[in-house]
Design a protein around this motif. Structure first.
Motif, PDB file in Angstrom:
ATOM      1  N   ASP A  41       0.831  -1.214   0.000  1.00 26.43           N
ATOM      2  CA  ASP A  41       0.000   0.000   0.000  1.00 26.43           C
ATOM      3  C   ASP A  41       0.860   1.257   0.000  1.00 26.43           C
ATOM      4  OD1 ASP A  41      -2.219  -1.610   0.050  1.00 26.43           O
ATOM      5  OD2 ASP A  41      -2.631  -1.315   2.189  1.00 26.43           O
ATOM      6  N   VAL A  42       1.927   1.241   0.791  1.00 29.02           N
ATOM      7  CA  VAL A  42       2.830   2.400   0.875  1.00 29.02           C
ATOM      8  C   VAL A  42       3.498   2.635  -0.476  1.00 29.02           C
ATOM      9  CG1 VAL A  42       4.935   3.269   1.976  1.00 29.02           C
ATOM     10  CG2 VAL A  42       3.230   2.048   3.338  1.00 29.02           C
ATOM     11  N   TYR A  43       3.979   1.555  -1.099  1.00 31.45           N
ATOM     12  CA  TYR A  43       4.663   1.684  -2.384  1.00 31.45           C
ATOM     13  C   TYR A  43       3.700   2.085  -3.508  1.00 31.45           C
ATOM     14  CZ  TYR A  43       8.609  -0.545  -0.048  1.00 31.45           C
ATOM     15  OH  TYR A  43       9.641  -0.837   0.805  1.00 31.45           O
ATOM     16  N   GLN A  44       2.497   1.571  -3.480  1.00 36.50           N
ATOM     17  CA  GLN A  44       1.507   1.939  -4.498  1.00 36.50           C
ATOM     18  C   GLN A  44       1.127   3.415  -4.377  1.00 36.50           C
ATOM     19  OE1 GLN A  44       0.404   0.401  -7.236  1.00 36.50           O
ATOM     20  NE2 GLN A  44       1.849  -1.226  -6.744  1.00 36.50           N
ATOM     21  N   ARG A  45       1.018   3.903  -3.138  1.00 36.28           N
ATOM     22  CA  ARG A  45       0.728   5.329  -2.914  1.00 36.28           C
ATOM     23  C   ARG A  45       1.857   6.179  -3.496  1.00 36.28           C
ATOM     24  NH1 ARG A  45       1.991   9.374   0.819  1.00 36.28           N
ATOM     25  NH2 ARG A  45       0.309  10.879   1.123  1.00 36.28           N
ATOM     26  N   ALA A  46       3.110   5.807  -3.198  1.00 34.75           N
ATOM     27  CA  ALA A  46       4.259   6.548  -3.710  1.00 34.75           C
ATOM     28  C   ALA A  46       4.302   6.498  -5.237  1.00 34.75           C
ATOM     29  CB  ALA A  46       5.550   5.991  -3.120  1.00 34.75           C
ATOM     30  N   LYS A  47       3.976   5.349  -5.803  1.00 34.51           N
ATOM     31  CA  LYS A  47       3.942   5.182  -7.261  1.00 34.51           C
ATOM     32  C   LYS A  47       2.921   6.126  -7.889  1.00 34.51           C
ATOM     33  CE  LYS A  47       3.260   1.417 -10.637  1.00 34.51           C
ATOM     34  NZ  LYS A  47       2.188   1.878 -11.475  1.00 34.51           N
ATOM     35  N   THR A  48       1.749   6.211  -7.283  1.00 36.81           N
ATOM     36  CA  THR A  48       0.698   7.108  -7.785  1.00 36.81           C
ATOM     37  C   THR A  48       1.151   8.566  -7.707  1.00 36.81           C
ATOM     38  OG1 THR A  48      -1.003   5.533  -7.102  1.00 36.81           O
ATOM     39  CG2 THR A  48      -1.707   7.817  -7.478  1.00 36.81           C
ATOM     40  N   ILE A  49       1.765   8.948  -6.587  1.00 34.52           N
ATOM     41  CA  ILE A  49       2.259  10.322  -6.416  1.00 34.52           C
ATOM     42  C   ILE A  49       3.266  10.661  -7.508  1.00 34.52           C
ATOM     43  CG2 ILE A  49       3.669  11.817  -4.925  1.00 34.52           C
ATOM     44  CD1 ILE A  49       2.350  10.305  -2.515  1.00 34.52           C
ATOM     45  N   ILE A  50       4.203   9.744  -7.765  1.00 32.30           N
ATOM     46  CA  ILE A  50       5.240   9.965  -8.783  1.00 32.30           C
ATOM     47  C   ILE A  50       4.618  10.057 -10.176  1.00 32.30           C
ATOM     48  CG2 ILE A  50       7.243   8.889  -9.934  1.00 32.30           C
ATOM     49  CD1 ILE A  50       7.891  10.070  -7.161  1.00 32.30           C
ATOM     50  N   GLU A  51       3.751   9.126 -10.493  1.00 29.11           N
ATOM     51  CA  GLU A  51       3.158   9.087 -11.835  1.00 29.11           C
ATOM     52  C   GLU A  51       2.311  10.317 -12.125  1.00 29.11           C
ATOM     53  OE1 GLU A  51       2.805   4.248 -12.406  1.00 29.11           O
ATOM     54  OE2 GLU A  51       1.001   5.393 -11.901  1.00 29.11           O
ATOM     55  N   ARG A  52       1.581  10.776 -11.142  1.00 30.05           N
ATOM     56  CA  ARG A  52       0.656  11.882 -11.368  1.00 30.05           C
ATOM     57  C   ARG A  52       1.275  13.238 -11.048  1.00 30.05           C
ATOM     58  NH1 ARG A  52      -4.729   8.804  -9.218  1.00 30.05           N
ATOM     59  NH2 ARG A  52      -4.604   7.133 -10.759  1.00 30.05           N
ATOM     60  N   GLY A  53       2.451  13.228 -10.437  1.00 29.90           N
ATOM     61  CA  GLY A  53       3.174  14.475 -10.192  1.00 29.90           C
ATOM     62  C   GLY A  53       2.536  15.377  -9.163  1.00 29.90           C
ATOM     63  N   TYR A  54       1.980  14.815  -8.106  1.00 30.37           N
ATOM     64  CA  TYR A  54       1.365  15.609  -7.043  1.00 30.37           C
ATOM     65  C   TYR A  54       2.469  16.300  -6.231  1.00 30.37           C
ATOM     66  CZ  TYR A  54      -2.789  12.775  -8.092  1.00 30.37           C
ATOM     67  OH  TYR A  54      -3.840  12.161  -8.711  1.00 30.37           O
ATOM     68  N   CYS A  55       2.664  17.572  -6.513  1.00 37.68           N
ATOM     69  CA  CYS A  55       3.809  18.316  -5.962  1.00 37.68           C
ATOM     70  C   CYS A  55       3.879  18.296  -4.437  1.00 37.68           C
ATOM     71  CB  CYS A  55       3.786  19.758  -6.460  1.00 37.68           C
ATOM     72  SG  CYS A  55       4.118  19.872  -8.222  1.00 37.68           S
ATOM     73  N   LEU A  56       2.773  18.506  -3.773  1.00 36.78           N
ATOM     74  CA  LEU A  56       2.783  18.536  -2.313  1.00 36.78           C
ATOM     75  C   LEU A  56       3.231  17.189  -1.753  1.00 36.78           C
ATOM     76  CD1 LEU A  56       2.207  20.204   0.221  1.00 36.78           C
ATOM     77  CD2 LEU A  56      -0.150  19.383   0.124  1.00 36.78           C
ATOM     78  N   GLN A  57       2.724  16.118  -2.303  1.00 42.16           N
ATOM     79  CA  GLN A  57       3.095  14.790  -1.824  1.00 42.16           C
ATOM     80  C   GLN A  57       4.507  14.398  -2.274  1.00 42.16           C
ATOM     81  OE1 GLN A  57      -0.009  15.562  -2.858  1.00 42.16           O
ATOM     82  NE2 GLN A  57      -0.967  15.306  -0.858  1.00 42.16           N
ATOM     83  N   LEU A  58       4.970  14.951  -3.382  1.00 44.63           N
ATOM     84  CA  LEU A  58       6.347  14.711  -3.798  1.00 44.63           C
ATOM     85  C   LEU A  58       7.319  15.252  -2.741  1.00 44.63           C
ATOM     86  CD1 LEU A  58       6.289  15.488  -7.626  1.00 44.63           C
ATOM     87  CD2 LEU A  58       6.857  13.314  -6.563  1.00 44.63           C
ATOM     88  N   LEU A  59       6.987  16.402  -2.179  1.00 45.22           N
ATOM     89  CA  LEU A  59       7.820  16.963  -1.107  1.00 45.22           C
ATOM     90  C   LEU A  59       7.841  16.033   0.095  1.00 45.22           C
ATOM     91  CD1 LEU A  59       6.762  20.723  -1.260  1.00 45.22           C
ATOM     92  CD2 LEU A  59       8.914  19.710  -2.041  1.00 45.22           C
ATOM     93  N   GLU A  60       6.708  15.423   0.367  1.00 45.48           N
ATOM     94  CA  GLU A  60       6.618  14.455   1.467  1.00 45.48           C
ATOM     95  C   GLU A  60       7.538  13.263   1.209  1.00 45.48           C
ATOM     96  OE1 GLU A  60       3.333  11.139   2.506  1.00 45.48           O
ATOM     97  OE2 GLU A  60       2.557  13.180   2.342  1.00 45.48           O
ATOM     98  N   LEU A  61       7.546  12.755  -0.022  1.00 43.77           N
ATOM     99  CA  LEU A  61       8.434  11.645  -0.369  1.00 43.77           C
ATOM    100  C   LEU A  61       9.899  12.051  -0.260  1.00 43.77           C
ATOM    101  CD1 LEU A  61       6.735  10.076  -3.527  1.00 43.77           C
ATOM    102  CD2 LEU A  61       6.714   9.214  -1.181  1.00 43.77           C
ATOM    103  N   GLU A  62      10.188  13.280  -0.661  1.00 42.36           N
ATOM    104  CA  GLU A  62      11.561  13.778  -0.629  1.00 42.36           C
ATOM    105  C   GLU A  62      12.118  13.831   0.794  1.00 42.36           C
ATOM    106  OE1 GLU A  62      13.027  18.044  -1.518  1.00 42.36           O
ATOM    107  OE2 GLU A  62      12.954  17.013  -3.451  1.00 42.36           O
ATOM    108  N   LYS A  63      11.257  14.122   1.767  1.00 41.48           N
ATOM    109  CA  LYS A  63      11.704  14.211   3.163  1.00 41.48           C
ATOM    110  C   LYS A  63      12.328  12.913   3.638  1.00 41.48           C
ATOM    111  CE  LYS A  63       8.404  17.619   4.851  1.00 41.48           C
ATOM    112  NZ  LYS A  63       7.262  17.824   5.724  1.00 41.48           N
ATOM    113  N   SER A  64      11.861  11.795   3.110  1.00 38.30           N
ATOM    114  CA  SER A  64      12.373  10.511   3.580  1.00 38.30           C
ATOM    115  C   SER A  64      13.808  10.252   3.135  1.00 38.30           C
ATOM    116  CB  SER A  64      11.460   9.373   3.114  1.00 38.30           C
ATOM    117  OG  SER A  64      11.525   9.250   1.706  1.00 38.30           O
ATOM    118  N   PHE A  65      14.316  11.042   2.178  1.00 40.93           N
ATOM    119  CA  PHE A  65      15.685  10.840   1.726  1.00 40.93           C
ATOM    120  C   PHE A  65      16.708  11.380   2.717  1.00 40.93           C
ATOM    121  CE2 PHE A  65      13.573  10.654  -2.493  1.00 40.93           C
ATOM    122  CZ  PHE A  65      13.937   9.361  -2.797  1.00 40.93           C
ATOM    123  N   GLY A  66      16.379  12.437   3.427  1.00 40.65           N
ATOM    124  CA  GLY A  66      17.280  12.999   4.410  1.00 40.65           C
ATOM    125  C   GLY A  66      18.516  13.619   3.786  1.00 40.65           C
ATOM    126  N   HIS A  67      19.208  14.425   4.574  1.00 40.31           N
ATOM    127  CA  HIS A  67      20.435  15.065   4.122  1.00 40.31           C
ATOM    128  C   HIS A  67      21.141  15.664   5.330  1.00 40.31           C
ATOM    129  CE1 HIS A  67      23.180  17.297   1.563  1.00 40.31           C
ATOM    130  NE2 HIS A  67      22.966  18.324   2.337  1.00 40.31           N
TER     131      HIS A  67
END
Length: 166
Positions: free
Chosen positions: A27-53
């Motif tokens: 479910d988590v991966y399918q949600r991320a896949k949908t966000i990436i495919e559809r380009g939902y900018c707000l949720q893309l930022l959420e995915l980016e946070k998990s990368f850390g720096h």
């Protein structure tokens, strides 16, 4: 997060593969896949946070903090028994960073201990190395006091007091 269509396609395919390899997280991966495919900018930022720096200076600060704790323990062990009685060895133990407030720092410590196999004297499992309160400010004050000492591994009892009370 700006990605080309090709990068989005590659990442979408990777999430699809991950969902097949880890059905319990599908479910988590399918949600991320949908966000990436559809380009939902707000949720893309959420995915980016998990990368850390962590910046280079911050990484060095964490390493220095672990090194300081090691130096304090070595110095404590070299004190005469009469002076050692003033402290318990636990005072020199590295308590970690707060997982709730300093997650990236705590994760970096785990990386140093478990992956790089550095600081073997920290004999606590990584998941148990978590302070209840944020420790970075305290460690920074302690580091400043430690750096003022002329011999970082031959600390006197006065220097140990100064570092611990910083």
């Amino acid at each position: 997060m700006n990605m080309s269509h090709t990068e989005r396609l590659i990442l979408s395919n990777q999430y699809e593969i991950l969902s097949k390899l880890n059905p319990e997280q599908a479910d988590v991966y399918q949600r991320a896949k949908t966000i990436i495919e559809r380009g939902y900018c707000l949720q893309l930022l959420e995915l980016e946070k998990s990368f850390g720096h962590l910046e280079r200076d911050t990484c060095q600060e964490v390493i220095d903090t672990l090194e300081m704790h090691h130096a304090m323990m070595v110095s404590f062990e070299n004190l005469p028994t009469t002076e050692q009685a003033e402290f318990t060895p636990a005072r020199f133990k590295f308590n970690g960073y707060s997982r709730s407030q300093e997650r990236e720092l705590a994760d970096y410590v785990c990386f140093l201990l478990e992956v790089d196999k550095r600081f073997p004297e920290v004999d606590c499992p990584c998941e148990e190395l978590s302070s209840d309160i944020a420790m970075r400010d305290k460690y920074q004050r302690m580091l400043a006091a430690w750096r003022d000492c002329p011999r970082s591994y031959k600390l006197s009892i006065q220097e140990l007091r100064k570092i611990l009370n910083a």
